[in-house]
Design a protein around this motif. Structure first.
Motif, PDB file in Angstrom:
ATOM      1  N   PHE A 277     -10.583   7.753  14.457  1.00  0.00           N
ATOM      2  CA  PHE A 277      -9.150   6.756  13.513  1.00  0.00           C
ATOM      3  C   PHE A 277      -8.110   7.032  12.884  1.00  0.00           C
ATOM      4  CE2 PHE A 277     -13.577   5.257  12.900  1.00  0.00           C
ATOM      5  CZ  PHE A 277     -13.442   3.801  13.370  1.00  0.00           C
ATOM      6  N   HIS A 278      -7.421   7.023  13.208  1.00  0.00           N
ATOM      7  CA  HIS A 278      -5.988   7.596  12.314  1.00  0.00           C
ATOM      8  C   HIS A 278      -5.509   6.528  11.351  1.00  0.00           C
ATOM      9  CE1 HIS A 278      -2.671   4.680  14.434  1.00  0.00           C
ATOM     10  NE2 HIS A 278      -3.698   4.917  15.551  1.00  0.00           N
ATOM     11  N   ARG A 279      -4.583   7.651  10.134  1.00  0.00           N
ATOM     12  CA  ARG A 279      -4.085   6.518   9.733  1.00  0.00           C
ATOM     13  C   ARG A 279      -2.647   5.794   9.861  1.00  0.00           C
ATOM     14  NH1 ARG A 279      -1.729  11.492   5.728  1.00  0.00           N
ATOM     15  NH2 ARG A 279      -2.971  12.950   8.000  1.00  0.00           N
ATOM     16  N   PHE A 280      -2.393   5.075   9.070  1.00  0.00           N
ATOM     17  CA  PHE A 280      -1.771   3.654   9.432  1.00  0.00           C
ATOM     18  C   PHE A 280      -0.425   4.543   9.492  1.00  0.00           C
ATOM     19  CE2 PHE A 280      -3.396   0.575   6.602  1.00  0.00           C
ATOM     20  CZ  PHE A 280      -4.377  -0.516   7.673  1.00  0.00           C
ATOM     21  N   ARG A 281       0.344   3.678  10.314  1.00  0.00           N
ATOM     22  CA  ARG A 281       1.701   4.416  10.611  1.00  0.00           C
ATOM     23  C   ARG A 281       2.741   3.607   9.304  1.00  0.00           C
ATOM     24  NH1 ARG A 281      -1.271   4.398  15.459  1.00  0.00           N
ATOM     25  NH2 ARG A 281      -0.836   6.688  16.214  1.00  0.00           N
ATOM     26  N   GLU A 282       4.217   4.141  10.019  1.00  0.00           N
ATOM     27  CA  GLU A 282       4.616   3.618   8.785  1.00  0.00           C
ATOM     28  C   GLU A 282       4.893   2.680   8.540  1.00  0.00           C
ATOM     29  OE1 GLU A 282       7.895   4.194   5.840  1.00  0.00           O
ATOM     30  OE2 GLU A 282       6.540   5.386   6.576  1.00  0.00           O
ATOM     31  N   GLU A 283       5.343   1.247   9.872  1.00  0.00           N
ATOM     32  CA  GLU A 283       5.353   0.453   9.631  1.00  0.00           C
ATOM     33  C   GLU A 283       4.144  -0.055   8.949  1.00  0.00           C
ATOM     34  OE1 GLU A 283       5.475  -3.372  12.526  1.00  0.00           O
ATOM     35  OE2 GLU A 283       5.401  -1.939  13.348  1.00  0.00           O
ATOM     36  N   GLU A 284       3.193  -0.075   9.153  1.00  0.00           N
ATOM     37  CA  GLU A 284       1.387  -0.956   8.916  1.00  0.00           C
ATOM     38  C   GLU A 284       1.824  -0.157   7.315  1.00  0.00           C
ATOM     39  OE1 GLU A 284      -1.208  -0.540  12.005  1.00  0.00           O
ATOM     40  OE2 GLU A 284      -0.500   1.460  11.811  1.00  0.00           O
ATOM     41  N   ARG A 285       2.291   1.237   6.697  1.00  0.00           N
ATOM     42  CA  ARG A 285       2.370   1.378   5.701  1.00  0.00           C
ATOM     43  C   ARG A 285       3.045   0.497   4.333  1.00  0.00           C
ATOM     44  NH1 ARG A 285       0.557   5.893   3.518  1.00  0.00           N
ATOM     45  NH2 ARG A 285       0.509   7.151   6.153  1.00  0.00           N
ATOM     46  N   GLU A 286       4.769   0.550   5.332  1.00  0.00           N
ATOM     47  CA  GLU A 286       5.513  -0.402   4.387  1.00  0.00           C
ATOM     48  C   GLU A 286       4.758  -1.692   4.181  1.00  0.00           C
ATOM     49  OE1 GLU A 286       8.825  -1.823   2.111  1.00  0.00           O
ATOM     50  OE2 GLU A 286       8.596   0.341   3.780  1.00  0.00           O
ATOM     51  N   ARG A 287       3.958  -2.324   5.073  1.00  0.00           N
ATOM     52  CA  ARG A 287       3.259  -3.738   4.444  1.00  0.00           C
ATOM     53  C   ARG A 287       2.046  -3.378   3.666  1.00  0.00           C
ATOM     54  NH1 ARG A 287       0.465  -6.237   9.956  1.00  0.00           N
ATOM     55  NH2 ARG A 287      -0.319  -7.423   8.556  1.00  0.00           N
ATOM     56  N   VAL A 288       1.942  -2.182   3.392  1.00  0.00           N
ATOM     57  CA  VAL A 288       0.681  -1.866   2.162  1.00  0.00           C
ATOM     58  C   VAL A 288       1.608  -1.608   0.468  1.00  0.00           C
ATOM     59  CG1 VAL A 288      -0.332   0.145   1.028  1.00  0.00           C
ATOM     60  CG2 VAL A 288      -0.661  -1.046   3.726  1.00  0.00           C
ATOM     61  N   ARG A 289       3.016  -1.519   0.790  1.00  0.00           N
ATOM     62  CA  ARG A 289       3.618  -1.156   0.111  1.00  0.00           C
ATOM     63  C   ARG A 289       3.710  -2.022  -0.496  1.00  0.00           C
ATOM     64  NH1 ARG A 289       6.918   2.542   3.181  1.00  0.00           N
ATOM     65  NH2 ARG A 289       6.047   5.286   2.897  1.00  0.00           N
ATOM     66  N   LYS A 290       4.057  -3.520  -0.044  1.00  0.00           N
ATOM     67  CA  LYS A 290       4.578  -4.807  -0.146  1.00  0.00           C
ATOM     68  C   LYS A 290       3.478  -5.782  -0.938  1.00  0.00           C
ATOM     69  CE  LYS A 290       8.761  -5.922   3.010  1.00  0.00           C
ATOM     70  NZ  LYS A 290       8.567  -5.785   4.109  1.00  0.00           N
ATOM     71  N   VAL A 291       2.111  -5.165   0.130  1.00  0.00           N
ATOM     72  CA  VAL A 291       1.148  -5.794  -0.642  1.00  0.00           C
ATOM     73  C   VAL A 291       0.840  -5.175  -2.265  1.00  0.00           C
ATOM     74  CG1 VAL A 291      -1.678  -6.282  -0.843  1.00  0.00           C
ATOM     75  CG2 VAL A 291      -0.151  -6.200   1.188  1.00  0.00           C
ATOM     76  N   LEU A 292       0.764  -4.030  -2.005  1.00  0.00           N
ATOM     77  CA  LEU A 292       0.702  -3.633  -3.485  1.00  0.00           C
ATOM     78  C   LEU A 292       1.646  -3.863  -4.511  1.00  0.00           C
ATOM     79  CD1 LEU A 292       0.416   0.835  -2.561  1.00  0.00           C
ATOM     80  CD2 LEU A 292      -1.592  -1.117  -3.953  1.00  0.00           C
ATOM     81  N   ALA A 293       3.015  -4.381  -4.349  1.00  0.00           N
ATOM     82  CA  ALA A 293       4.407  -4.975  -5.278  1.00  0.00           C
ATOM     83  C   ALA A 293       3.848  -6.164  -5.613  1.00  0.00           C
ATOM     84  CB  ALA A 293       4.846  -4.930  -4.303  1.00  0.00           C
ATOM     85  N   GLU A 294       3.124  -6.961  -4.698  1.00  0.00           N
ATOM     86  CA  GLU A 294       3.019  -7.981  -4.906  1.00  0.00           C
ATOM     87  C   GLU A 294       1.220  -8.301  -5.384  1.00  0.00           C
ATOM     88  OE1 GLU A 294       0.400 -12.103  -2.185  1.00  0.00           O
ATOM     89  OE2 GLU A 294       1.799  -9.865  -1.021  1.00  0.00           O
ATOM     90  N   LEU A 295       0.528  -7.583  -5.317  1.00  0.00           N
ATOM     91  CA  LEU A 295      -0.779  -7.623  -6.360  1.00  0.00           C
ATOM     92  C   LEU A 295      -1.312  -7.046  -7.938  1.00  0.00           C
ATOM     93  CD1 LEU A 295      -3.469  -7.503  -3.454  1.00  0.00           C
ATOM     94  CD2 LEU A 295      -2.581  -9.373  -5.086  1.00  0.00           C
ATOM     95  N   LYS A 296       0.594  -6.013  -7.946  1.00  0.00           N
ATOM     96  CA  LYS A 296       1.281  -5.912  -9.038  1.00  0.00           C
ATOM     97  C   LYS A 296       0.151  -3.993  -9.348  1.00  0.00           C
ATOM     98  CE  LYS A 296       3.479  -9.484 -11.340  1.00  0.00           C
ATOM     99  NZ  LYS A 296       3.647 -10.321  -9.998  1.00  0.00           N
ATOM    100  N   ILE A 297      -0.850  -3.867  -8.232  1.00  0.00           N
ATOM    101  CA  ILE A 297      -1.273  -2.599  -8.348  1.00  0.00           C
ATOM    102  C   ILE A 297      -0.194  -1.565  -8.924  1.00  0.00           C
ATOM    103  CG2 ILE A 297      -3.326  -1.596  -6.950  1.00  0.00           C
ATOM    104  CD1 ILE A 297      -3.667  -4.127  -5.744  1.00  0.00           C
ATOM    105  N   THR A 298      -0.917  -1.349  -9.331  1.00  0.00           N
ATOM    106  CA  THR A 298       0.438   0.389  -9.870  1.00  0.00           C
ATOM    107  C   THR A 298      -1.127   1.688  -9.766  1.00  0.00           C
ATOM    108  OG1 THR A 298       0.750  -0.065 -12.293  1.00  0.00           O
ATOM    109  CG2 THR A 298       2.675  -0.330 -11.171  1.00  0.00           C
ATOM    110  N   ALA A 299      -0.362   2.910 -10.299  1.00  0.00           N
ATOM    111  CA  ALA A 299      -1.288   3.714 -10.843  1.00  0.00           C
ATOM    112  C   ALA A 299      -1.449   4.171 -11.757  1.00  0.00           C
ATOM    113  CB  ALA A 299      -0.609   5.427 -10.136  1.00  0.00           C
TER     114      ALA A 299
END
Length: 299
Positions: A277-299
């Motif tokens: 397997f390989h890590r997500f590429r930039e297109e998928e990574r951007e979608r993950v960022r949007k999910v984190l923002a939508e769910l208000k998940i921060t460090a």
């Protein structure tokens, strides 16, 4: 008896055979701060079959040292070779782990008599209590209900984690619990956590607790207390995470990729994946960022 939330933590990697040591330290502290009741390493979410034996031992040693007895550490010993499962179990015990987790050997198909005999031979050689791990999608073999009933006669076997997502099967296992009142019955799919606890299960081994440990701890506690309204609200949050983050990728590996990518975006650990397997590429990574923002998940 083991109860509560035991996250199957991801294995932070920097390369094919190198741990992200600082990331592991941050991840362990992150989940412990969320109030989890244990930590499970070298499971499916931890990509155990893709890791070298050397790296598995390093992960066991470092995790046990980091946890330092604050919660139990459970170590996966599933292997296609009997003696390697025993060796990993011995190393886990020497490192300070509290329990072991075993799925059926995953290459040759096992009949139920063969699987039961395998467990009967293995359990007495193990230095720690053993949880069975029912994961038929990955092993091709189920721990059938009668096999579990027979396994309950072995004092060293103390519970089962069920990742089949088959609630009929789960209900059948609940009916066995009077045979061993201190046996732990844990569920894998987090989408079934609330239901399983309300109906007599003892907790969950939930991948999402890598990311939001407190959410899953709160859901377990609400369900255990039979606070239906609170449990329903928290369950909705779990489902929202499941139907967004876990669907960023197109393949079955997307759940682990999504968790690792999200943890990287939060600055917790690297998201390198064990091959193939390989890590997500930039297109998928951007979608993950949007999910984190939508769910208000921060460090």
């Amino acid at each position: 008896m083991m109860r509560g939330i035991i996250p199957p933590i991801v294995t932070p990697l920097r390369s094919r055979d190198e741990l992200d040591v600082e990331g592991l330290e941050r991840l362990v502290q992150h989940v412990l701060a969320g109030g989890v009741h244990g930590i499970f390493i070298l499971g499916t979410t931890g990509e155990a079959p893709g890791l070298s034996y050397r790296l598995r031992r390093e992960l066991i040693e470092r995790t046990c040292r980091l946890v330092a007895g604050r919660v139990p550490v459970l170590v996966g010993i599933t292997d296609t070779a009997f003696v390697e499962a025993v060796h990993m179990a011995q190393f886990a015990a020497e490192s300070g782990a509290q329990a072991l987790v075993l799925a059926p050997p995953y290459y040759f198909p096992n009949s139920q008599p063969e699987l039961l005999e395998y467990v009967q031979h293995l359990a007495p050689e193990l230095p720690l209590p053993l949880f069975l791990y029912n994961m038929p999608t990955h092993t091709k073999t189920i721990f059938e209900v009668e096999t579990v009933r027979r396994a309950m006669d072995m004092p060293n076997i103390v519970g089962l984690k069920d990742s089949s997502a088959n609630m009929v099967y789960f209900h059948q296992l609940i009916r066995l619990l009077p045979q061993r009142p201190q046996w732990s019955l844990l569920v894998g799919p987090e989408e079934l956590l609330a239901e399983s606890v309300l109906l007599g299960g003892h907790g969950g081994v939930c991948g999402g607790a890598n990311l939001r440990p407190r959410l899953y701890v709160d859901l377990y506690e609400a369900a255990h207390a039979r606070d239906f309204e609170h449990a329903a609200a928290l369950h909705a949050e779990v489902i929202h995470l499941s139907t967004t983050l876990y669907r960023v990728g197109r393949h079955s590996s997307a759940i682990i990729k999504g968790l690792k990518c999200a943890l990287r975006e939060l600055g917790i650990c690297d998201d390198f994946m064990a091959e193939p397997f390989h890590r997500f590429r930039e297109e998928e990574r951007e979608r993950v960022r949007k999910v984190l923002a939508e769910l208000k998940i921060t460090a």
